[in-house]
Design an enzyme around this catalytic site. Structure first.
Site, mmCIF file in Angstrom:
data_model
loop_
_atom_site.group_PDB
_atom_site.id
_atom_site.type_symbol
_atom_site.label_atom_id
_atom_site.label_comp_id
_atom_site.label_asym_id
_atom_site.label_seq_id
_atom_site.Cartn_x
_atom_site.Cartn_y
_atom_site.Cartn_z
ATOM 1 N N PHE A 58 61.759 -14.377 20.138
ATOM 2 C CA PHE A 58 61.188 -15.415 20.837
ATOM 3 C C PHE A 58 60.401 -16.358 19.945
ATOM 4 O O PHE A 58 60.023 -17.513 20.282
ATOM 5 C CB PHE A 58 60.069 -14.653 21.774
ATOM 6 C CG PHE A 58 58.764 -14.171 20.945
ATOM 7 C CD1 PHE A 58 57.784 -15.173 20.561
ATOM 8 C CD2 PHE A 58 58.784 -13.068 20.501
ATOM 9 C CE1 PHE A 58 56.700 -14.545 20.087
ATOM 10 C CE2 PHE A 58 57.660 -12.678 19.824
ATOM 11 C CZ PHE A 58 56.614 -13.214 19.451
ATOM 12 N N LYS A 104 72.590 -15.346 23.403
ATOM 13 C CA LYS A 104 71.833 -14.731 24.287
ATOM 14 C C LYS A 104 70.355 -14.659 23.632
ATOM 15 O O LYS A 104 69.787 -14.067 22.777
ATOM 16 C CB LYS A 104 71.983 -13.224 24.305
ATOM 17 C CG LYS A 104 71.669 -12.502 25.596
ATOM 18 C CD LYS A 104 70.327 -12.571 25.903
ATOM 19 C CE LYS A 104 69.109 -11.552 25.111
ATOM 20 N NZ LYS A 104 67.915 -11.547 25.545
ATOM 21 N N ARG A 146 61.838 -14.565 26.883
ATOM 22 C CA ARG A 146 60.602 -15.189 26.685
ATOM 23 C C ARG A 146 60.550 -16.743 26.484
ATOM 24 O O ARG A 146 59.685 -17.246 26.932
ATOM 25 C CB ARG A 146 59.502 -14.312 25.824
ATOM 26 C CG ARG A 146 59.359 -13.021 26.057
ATOM 27 C CD ARG A 146 58.693 -12.467 25.169
ATOM 28 N NE ARG A 146 59.059 -11.305 24.662
ATOM 29 C CZ ARG A 146 58.505 -10.420 23.652
ATOM 30 N NH1 ARG A 146 57.735 -10.740 22.868
ATOM 31 N NH2 ARG A 146 59.260 -9.403 23.159
ATOM 32 N N SER A 191 63.303 -7.954 16.066
ATOM 33 C CA SER A 191 62.606 -6.674 15.424
ATOM 34 C C SER A 191 63.316 -5.467 14.640
ATOM 35 O O SER A 191 64.459 -5.412 15.063
ATOM 36 C CB SER A 191 61.522 -6.159 16.378
ATOM 37 O OG SER A 191 62.536 -5.491 17.600
ATOM 38 N N CYS A 219 58.733 -14.032 11.060
ATOM 39 C CA CYS A 219 59.046 -12.850 10.118
ATOM 40 C C CYS A 219 58.494 -12.772 8.961
ATOM 41 O O CYS A 219 58.661 -11.931 8.129
ATOM 42 C CB CYS A 219 60.519 -12.843 10.276
ATOM 43 S SG CYS A 219 61.449 -14.034 9.604
ATOM 44 N N GLU A 249 54.798 -3.789 11.159
ATOM 45 C CA GLU A 249 54.492 -5.224 11.362
ATOM 46 C C GLU A 249 53.595 -5.525 12.365
ATOM 47 O O GLU A 249 53.909 -4.870 13.520
ATOM 48 C CB GLU A 249 56.009 -5.888 11.702
ATOM 49 C CG GLU A 249 55.864 -7.357 11.797
ATOM 50 C CD GLU A 249 57.243 -7.673 12.274
ATOM 51 O OE1 GLU A 249 58.144 -7.267 13.258
ATOM 52 O OE2 GLU A 249 57.656 -8.740 11.752
HETATM 53 P P1 NAD Z 1 63.106 -8.188 19.759
HETATM 54 O O1 NAD Z 1 63.511 -7.356 18.962
HETATM 55 O O2 NAD Z 1 61.982 -7.513 20.698
HETATM 56 O O3 NAD Z 1 64.165 -9.228 20.798
HETATM 57 C C1 NAD Z 1 65.118 -9.802 20.028
HETATM 58 C C2 NAD Z 1 66.191 -9.945 20.983
HETATM 59 O O4 NAD Z 1 66.755 -9.187 21.253
HETATM 60 C C3 NAD Z 1 65.809 -10.641 22.182
HETATM 61 O O5 NAD Z 1 67.036 -11.689 22.704
HETATM 62 C C4 NAD Z 1 65.588 -9.457 23.160
HETATM 63 O O6 NAD Z 1 66.124 -9.762 24.354
HETATM 64 C C5 NAD Z 1 66.684 -8.518 22.422
HETATM 65 N N1 NAD Z 1 66.298 -7.121 22.873
HETATM 66 C C6 NAD Z 1 65.002 -6.561 22.938
HETATM 67 N N2 NAD Z 1 64.954 -5.358 22.970
HETATM 68 C C7 NAD Z 1 66.578 -5.062 22.985
HETATM 69 C C8 NAD Z 1 67.137 -3.827 22.824
HETATM 70 N N3 NAD Z 1 66.332 -2.472 23.100
HETATM 71 N N4 NAD Z 1 68.572 -3.573 22.984
HETATM 72 C C9 NAD Z 1 69.192 -4.679 22.722
HETATM 73 N N5 NAD Z 1 68.382 -5.945 22.782
HETATM 74 C C10 NAD Z 1 67.241 -6.195 22.803
HETATM 75 O O7 NAD Z 1 62.254 -9.275 18.650
HETATM 76 P P2 NAD Z 1 61.086 -10.446 19.476
HETATM 77 O O8 NAD Z 1 59.848 -9.719 19.770
HETATM 78 O O9 NAD Z 1 61.782 -11.365 20.254
HETATM 79 O O10 NAD Z 1 60.991 -11.300 18.019
HETATM 80 C C11 NAD Z 1 60.093 -11.054 17.070
HETATM 81 C C12 NAD Z 1 60.662 -10.067 15.955
HETATM 82 O O11 NAD Z 1 61.649 -10.801 15.244
HETATM 83 C C13 NAD Z 1 59.619 -9.837 15.120
HETATM 84 O O12 NAD Z 1 59.856 -8.345 14.442
HETATM 85 C C14 NAD Z 1 60.029 -10.570 13.698
HETATM 86 O O13 NAD Z 1 59.863 -10.192 12.442
HETATM 87 C C15 NAD Z 1 61.532 -10.646 13.888
HETATM 88 N N6 NAD Z 1 62.164 -11.980 13.380
HETATM 89 C C16 NAD Z 1 62.930 -11.779 12.133
HETATM 90 C C17 NAD Z 1 63.451 -12.810 11.429
HETATM 91 C C18 NAD Z 1 64.100 -12.643 10.112
HETATM 92 O O14 NAD Z 1 64.707 -13.500 9.735
HETATM 93 N N7 NAD Z 1 64.404 -11.400 9.811
HETATM 94 C C19 NAD Z 1 63.170 -14.025 12.185
HETATM 95 C C20 NAD Z 1 62.710 -14.066 13.297
HETATM 96 C C21 NAD Z 1 62.079 -13.237 13.972
#
Ligand code: NAD
Length: 506
Positions: free
Chosen positions: A155, A179, A183, A232, A287, A389
């Site tokens: 998100f 996908k 949010r 995440s 991140c 985090e």
């Molecule tokens: P998230 O992991 O909750 O969701 C990311 C994506 O995965 C979304 O599209 C979501 O629908 C999907 N998803 C969520 N739970 C899932 C599951 N159990 N099984 C399969 N798919 C699932 O992350 P978020 O809250 O949307 O984003 C924030 C996180 O992303 C933070 O931890 C941040 O550090 C990380 N992030 C990392 C980078 C990087 O470059 N390393 C960049 C941006 C964000």
């Protein structure tokens, strides 16, 4: 004042058009600045996801066959449209994520860097060629697209991350299914309109909205060749394990816990200014946000905390419509409650509070998901707030006596996304850059995010798989190499049979 009363029903983007969801399942999309629902995003059923994959697969052969120059022209047109309509896109990002306009603009600019690199696909796809590797045989290699690839985004960057993990995939000839986070789906659908207008053939760009069940469909589908995930750490770990089990190429970038080391010789005015934006920008929902500042030596720590306390108390939190605001709300009420929970527990574990952002003034007059900036001092390894985090504006001070101690602390942490040091001492900086076990490293820069033509990824549990987000590695990730050995016989050439393993002595 942000006002938004209309609740839109969104769709998917399949085969070149927005189509309504058929599953009957929806997820609410919020305007975090107001705390109100602005849209309902459909959660794709198994059948809808399968249909989207089939459409993407059917479109692939024509796109693959198009010359790379023509493909690059379409990406260039997409880039022009993005620039022309960046104000609309900025407004969408602000509305669904709560970011300030300045921050949303920065996000679009960084996203454009990935598109710029993708426009260079004709150059980047050039293979290798060797003349007469033996027996008048010439050898050369080509880079072919994989087929249908899926991108799953978080998100916190509704535009930059989707652009970073899809632009090159499209340019090198794949069919891409995005996908987005449920949010923030509006920005991804807006990108779809631009691809259509740029002339991308139908089916090459798909947006399928949904949740974890939709992701599981993508992971398990035999038609999908590769998965590029950003989110995440626990989900990244799962995506890598599951995608790999189903035989896919997977790169999965996870969360970060990023540190800023402050040496005794650093200029505390520069350090504190750098820390404010890097730590609290976007309500710390990056991140690469700095979570922990590590002053070296007690005197440095005491002076630094004093300077930070003064500056942090002047930060302004509020809606993106106020140009004076430094950062906006967090993404959901749940997120807000989670951050407050982290702060409460850290105080019980022995941290002391320098600035308390749990109940900012704005929260008294608004239902938006606002938190002010919190700074906790005397945080120690082992405390939950240090180890995990925290995706919201609660930041830590961890005091150490030496640079070695700071490096050791960072190296034993399970996450390794970004890190930076502030110093005027070249030897200290050199020791730090060579010994630190982190993927993206800065010296006197607040957030060491590589530019779009360099590779971006963390180490340890901040990344699963070998791929990078943006940068030249995207070409390798989204293509497969074919190596061809070729010989042409002259009319009178002799032919003999040989049973020895071919070598360059022939
Ligand atoms: P998230 O992991 O909750 O969701 C990311 C994506 O995965 C979304 O599209 C979501 O629908 C999907 N998803 C969520 N739970 C899932 C599951 N159990 N099984 C399969 N798919 C699932 O992350 P978020 O809250 O949307 O984003 C924030 C996180 O992303 C933070 O931890 C941040 O550090 C990380 N992030 C990392 C980078 C990087 O470059 N390393 C960049 C941006 C964000």
């Amino acid at each position: 004042m942000v006002t938004n009363t209309e609740v839109k029903e969104l769709g998917h983007f399949i085969n070149g058009a927005i189509v309504p969801g058929k599953s009957g399942k929806f997820s609410d999309v919020y305007n975090p600045s107001l705390g109100t629902v602005i849209a309902r995003v459909p959660i794709a059923s198994k059948e809808e996801t399968q249909q989207a994959i089939a459409t993407a697969k059917a479109a692939f052969p024509v796109w693959r066959a198009l010359s790379v120059g023509k493909r690059a022209e379409i990406v260039l047109k997409f880039r022009q449209l993005l620039t022309e309509r960046s104000d609309e896109l900025m407004e969408l990002i602000c509305t669904e994520s709560g970011k300030t306009k300045e921050d949303a603009k920065g996000e679009i600019t960084r996203g454009l860097e990935s598109v710029d690199l993708a426009i260079n696909a004709p150059h980047l796809l050039k293979g290798e060629y060797s003349v007469n590797v033996g027996g008048n045989i010439n050898a050369y290699s080509t880079k072919a697209p994989l087929g249908v690839v899926a991108a799953i985004s978080p998100f916190n960057f509704p535009v930059m991350v989707p652009l970073a993990i899809t632009s090159m995939a499209v340019a090198v000839g794949n069919s891409v299914i995005l996908k987005p986070s449920e949010r923030v789906p509006c920005s991804a659908l807006f990108l779809s309109e631009l691809w259509k207008e740029a002339g991308l053939p139908d089916g090459i760009w798909t947006v399928i909205n949904g949740d974890k069940d939709t992701v599981n469909e993508l992971l398990e589908s035999p038609a999908i060749e590769a998965i590029s995930f950003v989110g995440s750490t626990p989900v990244a770990d799962y995506i890598f394990a599951t995608g790999s089990k189903y035989g896919k190429r997977v790169t999965a970038l996870g969360g970060g816990k990023n540190n800023m080391i402050v040496m005794p010789d650093a200029d505390l005015e520069q350090v504190s200014n750098a820390f404010l934006g890097a730590a609290y920008g976007a309500a710390s929902q990056r991140c690469m946000a700095i979570s922990t500042i590590i002053p070296v030596g007690e005197k440095t720590a005491n002076n630094l905390v004093k300077v930070l306390a003064d500056k942090i108390s002047k930060l302004k939190v509020g809606p993106y419509t106020d140009p004076e605001v430094d950062f906006g709300p967090v993404i959901t009420q749940h997120s807000k409650d989670t951050v407050i929970g982290f702060i409460d527990r850290s105080l019980k574990e022995g941290a002391t509070i320098v600035c308390d952002g749990r109940n900012p003034d704005i929260a008294k007059d608004s239902n938006g998901f606002y938190l002010g900036p919190t700074l906790l001092d005397h945080v120690k390894p082992g405390m939950e707030i240090y180890e995990q985090e925290v995706f919201g504006p609660a930041r830590n001070v961890v005091r150490v006596d030496t640079l070695e101690e700071a490096i050791e602390l960072i190296n034993v942490h399970e996450l390794g996304n970004g890190v930076t040091i502030f110093t005027n001492n070249g030897a200290a900086a050199r020791k730090f850059t060579s010994e630190i076990e982190v993927g993206m490293v800065g010296v006197n820069v607040p957030i060491p995010i590589p530019v779009g033509y360099h590779n971006f990824a963390g180490w340890k549990r901040s990344r699963f798989g070998e791929g990078h987000m943006f940068g030249p590695d995207q070409v390798r990730f989204f293509t497969k190499t074919k190596t061809i050995s070729e010989k042409w016989f002259e009319e009178d050439s002799e032919s003999v049979s040989t049973f020895a393993f071919p070598s360059n002595n022939d």
